[in-house]
Write a protein that holds these residues in place. Structure first.
Motif, PDB file in Angstrom:
ATOM      1  N   ILE A   1       0.992  -1.226  -0.002  1.00  0.00           N
ATOM      2  CA  ILE A   1      -0.188  -0.062  -0.088  1.00  0.00           C
ATOM      3  C   ILE A   1       0.958   1.286   0.104  1.00  0.00           C
ATOM      4  O   ILE A   1       0.621   2.316  -0.718  1.00  0.00           O
ATOM      5  CB  ILE A   1      -1.012  -0.056   1.160  1.00  0.00           C
ATOM      6  N   ALA A   2       1.808   1.344   0.736  1.00  0.00           N
ATOM      7  CA  ALA A   2       2.821   2.315   0.769  1.00  0.00           C
ATOM      8  C   ALA A   2       3.456   2.704  -0.458  1.00  0.00           C
ATOM      9  O   ALA A   2       3.785   3.708  -0.863  1.00  0.00           O
ATOM     10  CB  ALA A   2       4.121   2.108   2.004  1.00  0.00           C
ATOM     11  N   ARG A   3       3.704   1.458  -1.238  1.00  0.00           N
ATOM     12  CA  ARG A   3       4.416   1.783  -2.623  1.00  0.00           C
ATOM     13  C   ARG A   3       3.420   2.544  -3.415  1.00  0.00           C
ATOM     14  O   ARG A   3       3.633   3.580  -4.456  1.00  0.00           O
ATOM     15  CB  ARG A   3       4.648   0.440  -3.124  1.00  0.00           C
ATOM     16  N   ARG A   4       1.899   2.417  -3.428  1.00  0.00           N
ATOM     17  CA  ARG A   4       0.939   2.973  -4.228  1.00  0.00           C
ATOM     18  C   ARG A   4       0.944   4.446  -3.755  1.00  0.00           C
ATOM     19  O   ARG A   4       0.734   5.342  -4.660  1.00  0.00           O
ATOM     20  CB  ARG A   4      -0.371   2.287  -3.922  1.00  0.00           C
ATOM     21  N   LEU A   5       0.914   4.403  -2.338  1.00  0.00           N
ATOM     22  CA  LEU A   5       0.958   5.804  -1.993  1.00  0.00           C
ATOM     23  C   LEU A   5       2.260   6.855  -2.252  1.00  0.00           C
ATOM     24  O   LEU A   5       2.052   7.848  -2.596  1.00  0.00           O
ATOM     25  CB  LEU A   5       0.802   6.052  -0.337  1.00  0.00           C
TER      26      LEU A   5
END
Length: 189
Positions: A171-175
């Motif tokens: 999820i952090a990658r997408r953020l």
């Protein structure tokens, strides 16, 4: 924030209020009704209704990412575990290209393979996390993942569980991609 809520509850003589936040991230082309359902599911997950232990209920934050293609990813934690600070750190790791994307997917695969070891074998999870990360190259193959980051991720895998850590990193990658785009930078390819 928690201290302010405790002070307020003391003034009115009631239990300390809690704050549960559900965040849903979906694709632009997803029907709005589906996104609303996703947001409601994130709110329910944040409230922790699935937990029997009252201490785990409420006062949580949940993120649900539903990409246009691919599996839905969910994470939840209580505010007192500082998930906001962890996510800020993971986004920064991705923005600075300190961890290759493939490492995150390898951690997720290891979580599936080691699902049996989640309870009572935290040392095994920690060692496997270190092993996977020791073989990865950051900065697009120019340098090794730092020992400090490997240690931090291994500690978090031991504490949170490998599947939860992998999901947080995904999820952090997408953020991070969204943050790079908002800053006018191109996302890494």
């Amino acid at each position: 924030f928690a201290e302010a809520l405790r002070a307020l509850s003391g003034q009115v003589g009631k239990e300390t209020p809690t704050l549960s936040v559900g965040i849903a991230i979906g694709h632009l082309l997803e029907p709005r009704g589906r996104l609303l359902d996703l947001a409601r599911a994130a709110e329910k997950l944040a409230k922790g209704v699935k937990f029997k232990d009252k201490a785990q209920q409420r006062d949580g934050v949940a993120l649900i990412l539903e990409p246009h293609s691919g599996a839905t990813i969910e994470v939840r934690d209580r505010w007192d575990n500082k998930p906001d600070e962890r996510f800020a750190k993971w986004v920064d790791v991705h923005l600075n290209d300190l961890l290759p994307d493939k490492a995150v997917y390898d951690l997720r695969e290891a979580a599936w393979e080691l699902a049996w070891a989640q309870k009572g074998h935290a040392h095994l999870i920690e060692c496997e996390t270190r092993r996977i990360l020791s073989r990865k190259q950051a900065a697009r193959g120019k340098e090794q993942v730092t020992k400090d980051l490997r240690n931090k991720l291994a500690d978090e895998a031991k504490r949170l569980g490998l599947a939860t850590l992998a999901n947080e990193l995904l999820i952090a990658r997408r953020l991070a991609e969204a943050a790079a785009q908002a800053q006018g930078r191109l996302a890494k390819t």
